[in-house]
Design an enzyme around this catalytic site. Sequence first.
Site, short mmCIF file in Angstrom:
data_model
loop_
_atom_site.label_atom_id
_atom_site.label_comp_id
_atom_site.label_asym_id
_atom_site.label_seq_id
_atom_site.Cartn_x
_atom_site.Cartn_y
_atom_site.Cartn_z
N HIS A 53 0.86 -1.20 0.00
CA HIS A 53 0.00 0.00 0.00
C HIS A 53 0.88 1.23 0.00
O HIS A 53 2.10 1.15 0.13
CB HIS A 53 -1.00 -0.03 1.16
N HIS A 55 1.44 3.93 1.96
CA HIS A 55 1.96 4.72 3.09
C HIS A 55 3.48 4.84 3.04
O HIS A 55 4.19 3.90 2.65
CB HIS A 55 1.51 4.10 4.41
N ASP A 57 5.89 4.77 5.14
CA ASP A 57 6.78 3.82 5.83
C ASP A 57 6.87 2.49 5.08
O ASP A 57 7.61 1.60 5.47
CB ASP A 57 6.35 3.61 7.29
N HIS A 58 6.14 2.38 3.95
CA HIS A 58 6.19 1.17 3.12
C HIS A 58 6.80 1.43 1.74
O HIS A 58 7.29 0.50 1.10
CB HIS A 58 4.78 0.57 2.98
N HIS A 111 -7.46 -0.81 5.41
CA HIS A 111 -6.42 0.09 5.95
C HIS A 111 -6.21 1.23 4.94
O HIS A 111 -6.19 2.40 5.30
CB HIS A 111 -5.15 -0.72 6.17
N ASP A 128 -0.13 -3.85 6.32
CA ASP A 128 -0.73 -3.29 7.54
C ASP A 128 -2.19 -3.71 7.69
O ASP A 128 -2.98 -3.01 8.32
CB ASP A 128 -0.69 -1.75 7.50
N HIS A 166 4.73 -4.72 10.56
CA HIS A 166 5.15 -4.06 11.80
C HIS A 166 5.25 -5.06 12.95
O HIS A 166 4.52 -6.04 12.99
CB HIS A 166 4.15 -2.98 12.23
FE FE Z 1 2.80 0.87 8.17
ZN ZN Z 2 0.09 1.66 6.54
#
Ligand code: FE
Ligand code: ZN
Length: 257
Positions: A53, A55, A57-58, A111, A128, A166
Amino acid sequence: MLDIIPIHAFQDNYIWTLHNRQHAAVVDPGDAAPVRAHLDAHRLKLAAILCTHHHGDHVGGVRELAQVYNVPVYGPQLENISCVSHPVAEGDVIAIAELNIRLDVLDIPGHTRGHVAYLGMGAVFCGDTLFGCGCGRLFEGTMAQLHHSLQRLASLPDDTRVYCAHEYTEANIRFALACEPGNAQLKKRQAEARTLRAAGLPTLPSSIALEKATNPFLRCTEQEVIQNAGREAGLELASGNEMTVFTALREWRNRFS
Ligand code: FE
Ligand code: ZN
């Protein structure tokens, strides 16, 4: 022989890395630096990048890795991720010849609107959406979508290994115990997670069987879960209304610390 190992990023992200000692593929590289360091240290050639996805942090490391290694980047068709060369959706199959593997793409929205999972070799990379003993927050999709996506993952074979993005398992277990204090497998899982974390090891991958036995978001038909979710929501919840129980749980989780 294919290995799957975590590269650590930020506070608690795992960049799962599939490799055969020669080539590698990375899932959700939120940061390029630790990936480049790992590939260099182990003399691995990057063959593909997979994103679940959009985001940061990905996907934060995707641009740099794609430029340095010039490899295909797979990512959800429904999301706007720059550098994705191969947009994917439910039903697509990704073949990574260098690793001799094929991965099925599953749509698991909730998400985010277009969140996908990658499934193959008895492993699922679910970003996530499903976490160890928990699930991701609802950002863009509907509660019904998130619920359906989790049910979809729960329907995979019991021994499917679950690679979440995570390390949230211990905090999730604390919430799960509030939902289901009488669950013996959950207490056992807490002890195991503590031991692993104390040794600096990931609690992941878990398995679909373990998640079904301990993850409250997959246990919305259990009496104890229904009662506690109802009490927290100030509602009289009846078994049989799974969506209401699920919604009460997700909202409770947002307030729980
Ligand atoms: Fe994340
Ligand atoms: Zn995420």
